[in-house]
Design an enzyme around this catalytic site. Structure first.
Site, PDB file in Angstrom:
ATOM      1  N   MET A  79       1.574  -1.521  -0.025  1.00 50.47           N
ATOM      2  CA  MET A  79      -0.181  -0.030  -0.138  1.00 50.47           C
ATOM      3  C   MET A  79       0.535   1.460   0.092  1.00 50.47           C
ATOM      4  SD  MET A  79      -3.208  -1.192   2.915  1.00 50.47           S
ATOM      5  CE  MET A  79      -4.046   0.367   2.656  1.00 50.47           C
ATOM      6  N   HIS A  80       0.415   2.465  -0.032  1.00 49.53           N
ATOM      7  CA  HIS A  80       0.690   3.893  -0.295  1.00 49.53           C
ATOM      8  C   HIS A  80       2.159   4.189  -1.093  1.00 49.53           C
ATOM      9  CE1 HIS A  80      -1.094   3.146   3.612  1.00 49.53           C
ATOM     10  NE2 HIS A  80      -0.213   2.446   4.171  1.00 49.53           N
ATOM     11  N   ASP A 239      -3.149  -5.256   0.612  1.00 46.86           N
ATOM     12  CA  ASP A 239      -2.295  -6.168   0.638  1.00 46.86           C
ATOM     13  C   ASP A 239      -2.941  -6.834   1.929  1.00 46.86           C
ATOM     14  OD1 ASP A 239      -1.080  -4.304   2.535  1.00 46.86           O
ATOM     15  OD2 ASP A 239       0.779  -4.490   2.180  1.00 46.86           O
TER      16      ASP A 239
END
Length: 491
Positions: A79-80, A239
């Site tokens: 992520m991110h 995830d």
């Protein structure tokens, strides 16, 4: 047949799932992280595509018949990460990853600019999130920022390459600080605070919905599908939400503890329940009308990997074996370890936090240091667990132990003891994100949640032991006090 693709930090994993829940095949390709400056963490998206080509070639070589029967693809990913594209869809710079800590000042600026940030996004501004990264790019790389036409998360860049469509889904988008998490929609206020608009964002779908279709030329090259019908691509998930789907942990009160590169405590909920004051994350789940709470520590199994190399163990398994050799009666004499090798998120939100081995003497050898490292990671996870806030009437139900570190039953038992909570090892837990991605593909192809999101068979339940409980509590108090005593020295 369904294909799950999980784009992690250290590897890309592909998994073939049959309609009777059998895992037919798995392929992996390694990834590397670049750290060109202190606090930086980057990957070139071209590396992701090379890894995808590698796993698809491996699956075709070993499971061509199953691959030809694939009806839908699901995506999971780290992520991110900020993947910046120009108007032609070309990547402008290496992706800035989730564990990059350079944007601390930009987090402070964003919090000042949007006092309601926690209320809207359900999270504090932290360097790991995507929005502060874009503020950093605007300040330090203005030419790149001005050429940025689209911002995609890592797995969504793979989707773009697979289909030509710019799409994200709720669970991953919730980790950008641009999503109104309660409303499950982009927030114009948060976008404007970083100099962006909805035009820079992909469109949104739910994780179990169809998002796009695989390009016919890729389907032909890889032997995916039979050519008679389009191969669907599901929305997918970040995830951790994908891991929850893979373990069947989608009902309120179900959750997991993950011992991956980072460490995660995750609990599913039926409503938006933010607690930003303690750096707890409140995100959308991968299924409609569901959310989750999550605490994240940045160095979990990666701290064990670091220690194995730094202290000349043969590998992580050898370090864990050494740690397990320390008798419970000797643990109180071990050093303490702060596992903040990449800063920390929950509960400290401190990008400047550092790793510390405290209390070394001549009496300490490799085993005692190994125990201190594993214990320190476990205490960090417990600190995150203590930030979760479940409402009355939503008790914890099943809590699974997942991730690479879950291969060590000894570590799992230590966690159960420190958490004072039963933890369950399920069969196939190591496939979490990729299995969840494949299940989301199944849902997008018309599968029912009750049919698809089942709990795997139980391998073992780890019940907390009362023996040694007082010792764990006493050392945990010292662990917390050590961080508080050193916190100002890290800046």
């Amino acid at each position: 047949m369904y294909l799950g693709l999980d784009l992690g930090t250290s590897e890309l994993k592909a998994l073939l799932l049959a309609g009777d829940h059998r895992i037919v095949g798995v392929a992996r390709a390694p990834l590397t992280v670049e750290r060109p400056e202190p606090l930086w963490s980057e990957q070139a998206p071209s590396q992701w595509w090379q890894a995808l080509e590698q796993v698809m070639a491996e699956l075709r070589g070993a499971h061509a018949e199953a691959l030809s029967a694939v009806r839908a693809i699901g995506l999971s990913g780290q992520m991110h990460g900020a993947t910046l594209l120009d108007a032609a869809g070309e990547v402008l710079r290496p992706a800035i990853l989730w564990n990059d800590g350079r944007s601390g000042p930009q987090c402070e600026a964003l919090a000042r600019a949007v006092p309601r940030l926690g209320e809207i996004a359900g999270n504090l501004a932290m360097p790991g999130f995507t929005a502060p990264k874009l503020l950093w790019v605007r300040e330090h790389e203005p030419e790149i920022f001005n050429r940025t036409a689209r911002v995609l998360l890592p797995k969504d860049w793979l989707r773009f390459m697979l289909s030509g469509e710019a799409v994200s889904e709720m669970s991953d988008a919730a980790g950008t600080l641009w999503l109104d998490v309660g409303a499950r929609d982009w927030s114009d206020e948060l976008l404007a605070a970083t100099g962006l608009t909805r035009g820079h964002m992909p469109r949104l779908v739910e994780g179990s919905e169809v998002s796009a279709q695989l390009k016919p030329e890729l389907a032909a090259r890889w032997g995916v599908g039979n050519g008679a019908a389009a191969v669907l691509i599901a929305g997918g998930a970040g995830d951790n939400a994908a891991s929850a789907v893979g373990m069947g942990l989608v009902e309120p009160g179900q959750g997991f503890v993950s011992l991956g590169t980072s460490g995660v405590v995750f609990v599913s909920t039926d409503r938006f329940l933010p607690n930003p004051a303690q750096a707890m994350h409140a995100f959308c789940h991968a299924l409609p009308g569901r959310w989750h709470q999550m605490s994240v520590m940045l160095s979990a199994a990666s701290a064990v990997s670091w220690a194995a190399k730094a202290f000349r163990f043969a590998d992580e398994a050898a370090l864990l074996e050494a740690a397990a050799s320390v008798a419970p009666t000797q643990r109180a004499r071990c050093p303490l370890f702060l596992p903040y090798l990449s800063g920390e998120r929950s509960p400290h939100n401190d990008p400047n936090a550092q790793g510390v081995l405290f209390g070394l003497t001549h009496a300490h050898g490799p085993a005692e240091i190994a125990y201190a490292v594993v214990e320190g990671v476990s205490f960090g996870l417990r600190d995150g667990f203590d930030t979760l806030r479940l409402p009355a009437g939503m008790p914890l139900r099943e809590v699974a132990l997942v991730g690479g570190g879950a291969r060590s039953v000894w570590w799992g038992q230590l966690l159960a003891d420190i958490f004072e909570l039963p933890l369950t090892l399920y069969a196939g837990s190591e496939t979490g994100g990729a299995l969840g991605a494949a299940r989301l593909a199944w849902l997008a192809d018309g599968g029912a949640v009750a049919e698809v999101c089942t709990l795997p068979p139980v391998k073992q339940q780890l019940v907390p032991s009362l023996e040694g409980a007082d010792g764990h509590k006493a050392r945990h108090v010292r662990f917390r006090a050590l961080y508080m005593a050193l916190r100002d020295q890290f800046r």
